[in-house]
Scaffold this active site. Structure first.
Site, short mmCIF file in Angstrom:
data_model
loop_
_atom_site.label_atom_id
_atom_site.label_comp_id
_atom_site.label_asym_id
_atom_site.label_seq_id
_atom_site.Cartn_x
_atom_site.Cartn_y
_atom_site.Cartn_z
N GLN A 134 -71.42 32.70 81.88
CA GLN A 134 -71.01 32.48 80.48
C GLN A 134 -69.85 31.47 80.42
OE1 GLN A 134 -71.38 36.23 81.28
NE2 GLN A 134 -73.48 35.66 80.99
N LYS A 175 -73.10 25.20 85.14
CA LYS A 175 -72.47 25.82 86.32
C LYS A 175 -73.45 25.96 87.48
CE LYS A 175 -71.18 29.32 83.83
NZ LYS A 175 -71.42 28.85 82.45
N HIS A 192 -78.73 30.38 85.18
CA HIS A 192 -78.22 29.19 85.87
C HIS A 192 -79.40 28.38 86.40
CE1 HIS A 192 -74.05 31.24 86.44
NE2 HIS A 192 -74.33 30.92 85.20
P1 IMP Z 1 -74.58 39.27 75.47
O1 IMP Z 1 -73.80 38.76 76.65
O2 IMP Z 1 -76.06 39.30 75.71
O3 IMP Z 1 -74.03 40.56 74.96
O4 IMP Z 1 -74.39 38.21 74.26
C1 IMP Z 1 -73.13 38.01 73.60
C2 IMP Z 1 -72.94 36.53 73.23
O5 IMP Z 1 -72.79 35.78 74.44
C3 IMP Z 1 -74.11 35.91 72.49
O6 IMP Z 1 -73.60 34.94 71.59
C4 IMP Z 1 -74.90 35.22 73.60
O7 IMP Z 1 -75.68 34.15 73.10
C5 IMP Z 1 -73.78 34.74 74.48
N1 IMP Z 1 -74.17 34.57 75.88
C6 IMP Z 1 -74.36 35.54 76.80
N2 IMP Z 1 -74.69 35.00 77.98
C7 IMP Z 1 -74.69 33.68 77.82
C8 IMP Z 1 -74.93 32.58 78.69
O8 IMP Z 1 -75.18 32.72 79.89
N3 IMP Z 1 -74.84 31.34 78.14
C9 IMP Z 1 -74.51 31.14 76.82
N4 IMP Z 1 -74.27 32.14 75.98
C10 IMP Z 1 -74.36 33.40 76.46
#
Ligand code: IMP
Length: 431
Positions: free
Chosen positions: A227, A16, A41
């Site tokens: 995400q 993205k 990003h």
């Molecule tokens: P959190 O957002 O840190 O709470 O993580 C929750 C889940 O989302 C985990 O599996 C992370 O690896 C995934 N995740 C969070 N942000 C990203 C991102 O920007 N890219 C890929 N995975 C993400």
């Protein structure tokens, strides 16, 4: 209708950052609407790599107005670090280029501590979070005990009062339940006071109105999602998700704007699939093919440096992403990474208990037992970075793209064949 929403159609890391950077050249505004420092990003411009976690990816174009909207979990120390780095690299020389909504929730020092303590305690059943405190920050907002960005500029006494109230429960949890050290009120407060003068210039008391006016004036506004769809709190692969809504619809509520200004929703889609952290991943591949994707695609988390799990493109999941976001066009990313594979697979269905599923099963207990059904394609050896016209792509790759478009009944607006801005094949104008 001059708003375009950019949304990740898989589990994040679709590319993205590059797309928003490239599209920014044609935009007046870029708005980041959710998530926080968990995002990473990556932008590659003139051979130089910049990784942004919080600041909108449009910041590298000095005529683009960037906005951090109310839906973002704002790690103020992270924001200051990023701003300083950008300034040192010659960007963001005019502070007016960045506006931060005063309604954004503050991510406090005790949020990462709680995030990490929970993951530690969960052991094998951990989520695999980024450890940035995103869950606790959004929980605090739902519990109506968050500090918001405007609170940072209250009197010292009022700020202290807010921090004490916001952090009392978290401290109790950390010390009494998880038996770990908790940041003191003094530490949290001192860190907030330290960054206050640096952020004064970026305050925006009514970002929703600023964005609304831009749209009314037919300014080109790009909403930058973070995400990906399958990490959405409600519609992703729960509980292995993030704590914000990652869908296109969330751009409206997190920014506080109406739907009638939105012209397109572009689903950013990697030509294969990756996932960071735990959770089901039906089209995950292993051995030499996974290594090829991981190494050639440099699939390492830009926030946590964790290796990403790699797999084949999953059209069942993609159909679901198109439906729940209302995706109108796809941007197909990292096609160059597929060069050199003998065979390329695409998941076109799931088998579950002898039945073929037509719909993406979001429920964990079903998804984890689904077996992928694949269609196989011939690979190609040609490297793609120098290609600028779709006709010059290898026939096998054009067949692959045609199959995706037909199966999903959607058009690819652009194809990315390298990390640099110009390593892009345009098939349709953006605005
Ligand atoms: P959190 O957002 O840190 O709470 O993580 C929750 C889940 O989302 C985990 O599996 C992370 O690896 C995934 N995740 C969070 N942000 C990203 C991102 O920007 N890219 C890929 N995975 C993400």
């Amino acid at each position: 209708m001059s708003g375009i929403i950019i949304v990740g159609s898989q589990w994040g890391d679709e590319g993205k950052g590059k797309i928003v950077d490239v599209f920014s050249a044609q935009s007046d505004f870029v708005v980041r609407y959710h998530g926080g420092s968990n995002a990473g990003h990556t932008l590659n411009v003139n051979g130089k790599k910049t990784v942004l976690h919080l600041i909108p990816s449009g910041i590298l174009h000095d005529n683009v107005q960037c906005v951090i909207a109310a839906g973002v979990a704002l790690d103020v120390q992270g924001a200051v670090k990023e701003i300083e780095q950008l300034k040192a690299a010659g960007y963001l020389q005019n502070p007016k280029q960045l506006l931060i909504s005063e309604s954004a929730s503050l991510l406090l020092d005790d949020h990462p501590a709680l995030d990490k303590a929970r993951e530690e305690r969960a052991g094998k059943s951990k989520i695999g979070t980024t450890g940035k405190g995103i869950g606790p920050a959004y929980e605090a907002r739902s519990a109506r005990k968050s500090l918001i960005f405007s609170d940072l500029f209250l009197s010292d006494a009022d700020l202290q009062d807010k921090v004490e109230k916001a952090s009392a429960e978290t401290r109790f949890l950390l010390q009494e339940y998880y038996k770990v050290e908790a940041p003191t009120t003094r530490q949290i407060l001192d860190n907030l006071k330290k960054v206050r003068p640096f952020l004064q210039d970026y305050r925006c008391s009514n970002a929703s109105s600023v964005i609304h006016q831009a749209l009314e004036q037919k300014k080109k506004v790009l909403f930058e999602g973070a995400q990906g769809t399958l990490l959405d709190l409600l519609h992703g692969t729960y509980p292995y998700v993030t704590s914000s809504s990652t869908l296109a619809g969330a751009a409206l509520s997190y920014c506080g704007i109406g739907w009638s200004h939105i012209r397109k929703v572009i689903g950013i889609t990697k030509a294969y699939t990756t996932r960071v952290g735990e959770g089901p991943f039906p089209s995950e591949c292993h051995h030499a093919e996974a290594k090829h994707l991981e190494i050639k695609g440099m699939e390492k988390g830009s926030t946590t440096s964790r290796p990403r799990r790699c797999g084949w493109l999953d059209l069942v999941a993609l159909k679901y992403a198109i439906r729940v976001n209302g995706i109108t066009h796809l941007a197909l990313m990292k096609g160059d990474v597929l060069s050199g594979l003998k065979k390329i697979k695409v998941c076109t269905g799931y088998k579950y208990k002898g039945q073929i599923l037509q719909e993406y099963p979001v429920h964990f207990h079903i998804l984890k037992s689904c077996e992928p059904i694949y269609t196989e394609f011939e690979g190609w050896d040609q490297e793609l970075q120098d290609v600028r016209d779709i006709e010059d792509l290898p026939e096998q790759f054009r067949t692959y793209i045609g199959f995706i478009e037909k199966e999903l009944n959607i058009t690819c607006s652009m194809i990315s064949i390298g990390p640099q801005r110009d390593e892009t094949i345009w098939l349709q104008p953006l605005f």
